[in-house]
Design an enzyme around this catalytic site. Sequence first.
Site, PDB file in Angstrom:
ATOM      1  N   CYS A   1       0.830  -1.215   0.000  1.00 30.58           N
ATOM      2  CA  CYS A   1       0.000   0.000   0.000  1.00 30.58           C
ATOM      3  C   CYS A   1       0.858   1.256   0.000  1.00 30.58           C
ATOM      4  O   CYS A   1       0.503   2.258  -0.610  1.00 30.58           O
ATOM      5  CB  CYS A   1      -0.903   0.009   1.228  1.00 30.58           C
ATOM      6  SG  CYS A   1      -2.125  -1.298   1.247  1.00 30.58           S
TER       7      CYS A   1
ATOM      8  N   CYS B   1      -2.369 -14.056 -13.911  1.00 35.18           N
ATOM      9  CA  CYS B   1      -3.298 -13.330 -13.021  1.00 35.18           C
ATOM     10  C   CYS B   1      -3.189 -11.849 -13.383  1.00 35.18           C
ATOM     11  O   CYS B   1      -2.848 -11.512 -14.511  1.00 35.18           O
ATOM     12  CB  CYS B   1      -2.984 -13.603 -11.549  1.00 35.18           C
ATOM     13  SG  CYS B   1      -1.369 -13.006 -11.015  1.00 35.18           S
TER      14      CYS B   1
END
Length: 371
Positions: free
Chosen positions: A186, A328
């Site tokens: 993050c 992915c």
Amino acid sequence: MLSREELRRYNRHIILPEFGLEGQQKLKAARVAVVGAGGLGCPVLMYLAAAGVGTLGIIDGDVIDESNLHRQVLYNQEDVGKSKAATAAQKLKQSNPFCTVVVIQERLSPENALKILADYDIIVDGTDNFSTRYLCNDASVILNKPLVSASIFKFEGQLSVYNYKGGPSYRCLFPEPPGPGEMPSCSEAGVVGVLPGVLGTLQANEVIKVITGIGEPLSGKLLMLDLLSLTSSTISFQRNEENFAMTSLGNYDFSCEVPAFDFEPGYKEITVQELKAKLDKNEQIFLLDVREEYEYEICNLGGKLIPVSRIQQQVDQIPEHLPVVVYCHLGMRSAMVVKFLTEEFGFKNLYNLEGGIDAWSRQIDSTIPVY
């Protein structure tokens, strides 16, 4: 009732036929809790205060850091080291003295969430971590309050309204938080400064729509916005009743940090350029997509969809006689799937797509949306 000063201040709202005096009075009577006074929270708070929301609760236990200033536009250099909640409240009161601002200098937690949020009509999630995002969702479900939530990453953002008039919740779209390594850090991924401004303003707009009853809130819809291409798309999702049975808050000790992943010798990777060359030659290749169904709907390279959570149950659907390229979003989930299938089931024909579909969209096919 609105005072004479308020009637002058909100005149441009009131003269809107869809809005009128009734809409402005609804805003004045509303109580909105904003969780997080950072990149998203700053524009949310600024526009809701300016719009005339009667009571704003700011929940944030953090202090202002210099690295915040490029996107957290309520603050300036002199504010570094000060409380975000208290500083934001002071500036909002200067902007609109008719707005009551409640300062809660705490981090939202399972211990205080229900007590704090019970006093408000709408919850706004302006945080940057999965722990608080799921906590806000679960609290909104238990308290039966709408939740306006946004998330940002680099140049991209997502926005939706959850738990609104029987609509789906955040868990209906994302049932569980990503596991370790499935999302970038993050704090280290970075974000362009204007992105939270755009998404935060859109959040404020959704809050105003919910309060006044005008327009169509983004309930059951996820808006995805890419600032680099200035494109957007919307997907729909449905309510799952299983996600509304909770009566208490749980454990929210999640982390989005990416652990070091050593792609050991013996596990094979393939670049997007190498894969394209093979596909152009019509070589027989089995493509295995291990993302979630909603991601597959946004964009895909074709092939078989088996989400990570179902790999073990559907392993018999993966061929052993063809090269299998596993992909992915960013190449991390697929790398773990390759390692798992190789070690647990003895597969020797697996290739992880380096950089995932994100690399494919950026380097090979720009028509595939970046999300």
